[in-house]
Design a protein around this motif. Structure first.
Motif, short mmCIF file in Angstrom:
data_model
loop_
_atom_site.label_atom_id
_atom_site.label_comp_id
_atom_site.label_asym_id
_atom_site.label_seq_id
_atom_site.Cartn_x
_atom_site.Cartn_y
_atom_site.Cartn_z
N ALA A 45 0.84 -1.21 0.00
CA ALA A 45 0.00 0.00 0.00
C ALA A 45 0.86 1.24 0.00
N LEU A 46 2.12 1.07 0.46
CA LEU A 46 3.07 2.18 0.50
C LEU A 46 4.39 1.69 -0.06
N LEU A 47 4.96 2.47 -0.95
CA LEU A 47 6.23 2.10 -1.56
C LEU A 47 7.28 3.15 -1.18
N LEU A 48 8.36 2.68 -0.56
CA LEU A 48 9.47 3.56 -0.18
C LEU A 48 10.66 3.23 -1.07
N MET A 49 11.13 4.20 -1.84
CA MET A 49 12.23 3.90 -2.75
C MET A 49 13.37 4.88 -2.54
N ASP A 50 14.49 4.34 -2.06
CA ASP A 50 15.67 5.18 -1.84
C ASP A 50 16.54 5.12 -3.09
N GLU A 51 16.54 6.20 -3.84
CA GLU A 51 17.31 6.30 -5.09
C GLU A 51 17.09 5.11 -6.04
N PRO A 52 15.84 4.91 -6.45
CA PRO A 52 15.54 3.76 -7.32
C PRO A 52 16.30 3.78 -8.64
N THR A 53 16.72 4.95 -9.08
CA THR A 53 17.37 5.02 -10.39
C THR A 53 18.86 5.37 -10.30
N ALA A 54 19.40 5.37 -9.08
CA ALA A 54 20.80 5.79 -8.92
C ALA A 54 21.73 4.97 -9.80
N GLY A 55 22.62 5.65 -10.50
CA GLY A 55 23.64 4.97 -11.28
C GLY A 55 23.16 4.34 -12.57
N THR A 56 21.89 4.58 -12.95
CA THR A 56 21.40 3.99 -14.18
C THR A 56 21.42 5.03 -15.31
N ALA A 57 21.41 4.52 -16.52
CA ALA A 57 21.41 5.41 -17.68
C ALA A 57 20.04 6.09 -17.79
N ARG A 58 20.04 7.21 -18.49
CA ARG A 58 18.84 8.03 -18.62
C ARG A 58 17.62 7.24 -19.12
N GLU A 59 17.82 6.37 -20.12
CA GLU A 59 16.66 5.65 -20.64
C GLU A 59 16.16 4.59 -19.65
N ASP A 60 17.10 3.99 -18.87
CA ASP A 60 16.69 3.03 -17.84
C ASP A 60 15.91 3.74 -16.74
N ARG A 61 16.35 4.95 -16.42
CA ARG A 61 15.68 5.75 -15.41
C ARG A 61 14.22 5.98 -15.77
N ALA A 62 14.02 6.39 -17.03
CA ALA A 62 12.66 6.66 -17.50
C ALA A 62 11.82 5.38 -17.43
N GLU A 63 12.45 4.25 -17.78
CA GLU A 63 11.70 3.00 -17.76
C GLU A 63 11.32 2.58 -16.35
N ILE A 64 12.28 2.66 -15.44
CA ILE A 64 12.00 2.28 -14.05
C ILE A 64 10.92 3.18 -13.46
N MET A 65 11.01 4.48 -13.70
CA MET A 65 10.00 5.38 -13.16
C MET A 65 8.64 5.17 -13.84
N GLY A 66 8.68 4.73 -15.09
CA GLY A 66 7.43 4.39 -15.77
C GLY A 66 6.73 3.20 -15.09
N LEU A 67 7.53 2.21 -14.69
CA LEU A 67 7.00 1.06 -13.95
C LEU A 67 6.38 1.52 -12.63
N VAL A 68 7.09 2.42 -11.97
CA VAL A 68 6.62 2.93 -10.69
C VAL A 68 5.28 3.65 -10.87
N ASP A 69 5.22 4.53 -11.85
CA ASP A 69 3.98 5.27 -12.11
C ASP A 69 2.82 4.33 -12.38
N ARG A 70 3.10 3.29 -13.17
CA ARG A 70 2.05 2.35 -13.53
C ARG A 70 1.52 1.63 -12.29
N LEU A 71 2.45 1.18 -11.46
CA LEU A 71 2.04 0.46 -10.25
C LEU A 71 1.21 1.36 -9.33
N VAL A 72 1.67 2.60 -9.15
CA VAL A 72 0.95 3.52 -8.28
C VAL A 72 -0.45 3.78 -8.83
#
Ligand code: ADP
Ligand code: MG
Length: 249
Positions: A162-189
């Motif tokens: 019900a609550l997702l805590l993410m400490d630097e979920p995209t740290a150290g990843t390339a820009r396109e991976d960042r967008a993809e990971i955050m896209g997954l996050v948005d979808r889940l939320v």
């Protein structure tokens, strides 16, 4: 109204360092909140107290109105808090699939063992969701960094928290991976109505995904409000001055 997550007056010191000082915050169901601040501001220390990885020196944490301050991370996980880590704590000796199984079993208060395997039906959808189905039977240790981040996300969300805590979920990843990971996050939320609190260095990610921003500086919250207002705030700008983190666009 009871917020999904409430922190009241959290403080924590390490020796002489006051890492977090009198921090109060709320996250509502379905709300996406970014926690930002320079290195050493206390973000990870605060996250650890919210997830149950560590206990505050003072203050309390309420989840769905219930005082969880004295509960450890596993108990909070079973109540519906999922978290990712700044450094992904994947079990390197297990396969990708086994890692997700272990996370699901933990959420159900069972240990991972050769005798307690989960049916593929509960694991495969999680792997498909994060794009790791084709790597399910590889050892987690063989994943590259971006895929480790995907697996870390899968472990946090496998039990539909019900609550997702993410400490630097995209740290150290390339820009396109960042967008993809955050896209997954948005979808889940969007799908589950979960609340989200995340830390992030990339301001494009913060402004692209957060509805509210909390700014931490030297262990204290110095700003809590809309992303646009954070960018215009003199104290926030002063904290970021010279770090290259907060620029006009
Ligand atoms: P952030 O995640 O914002 O970069 P941290 O929460 O990691 O900040 O650190 C906040 C402060 O607490 C820093 O000064 C850091 O050195 C200190 N600190 C964090 N964890 C520990 C620890 N386990 N032992 C000693 N000091 C720590
Ligand atoms: Mg940190």
């Amino acid at each position: 109204m009871t917020a999904l997550l409430e922190a009241h007056g959290l403080s924590k010191a390490f020796g002489g360092v006051q890492a977090v000082q009198d921090v109060s915050l709320t996250v509502g169901a379905g709300e996406k909140v970014a926690l930002i601040g320079p290195n050493g501001a206390g973000k990870s220390t605060l996250f650890d107290m919210l997830s149950g990885a560590s206990r505050p020196d003072s203050g309390k944490v309420l989840f769905q109105g219930r005082d969880v301050t004295g509960l450890g991370a596993d108990r909070r996980c079973r109540l519906g808090i999922g978290r990712t880590f700044q450094v992904a704590p994947v079990f390197a000796s297990l396969t990708v699939r086994e890692n997700v199984e272990a996370a699901l079993l933990t959420a159900r208060n069972k240990a991972f063992s050769p005798f307690g395997r989960l049916a593929a039906e509960s694991v495969t959808p999680v792997l498909e969701e994060v794009g790791l189905a084709d790597r399910a039977d590889r050892p987690a240790a063989a994943l590259d960094y971006a895929n480790r981040k995907r697996l870390d996300f899968a472990l946090a969300v496998a039990h539909r928290p019900a609550l997702l805590l993410m400490d630097e979920p995209t740290a150290g990843t390339a820009r396109e991976d960042r967008a993809e990971i955050m896209g997954l996050v948005d979808r889940l939320v969007a799908e589950t109505g979960a609340g989200l609190l995340f830390t992030e260095h990339d301001m494009d990610v913060v402004f692209g995904h957060a509805e509210r921003v909390l700014v931490l500086s030297r262990g204290r919250v110095i700003f809590d409000g809309a992303p646009g207002a954070a960018r215009a705030d003199a104290e926030v700008r002063a904290v970021y001055l010279g770090t290259g983190g907060f620029h006009d666009r």
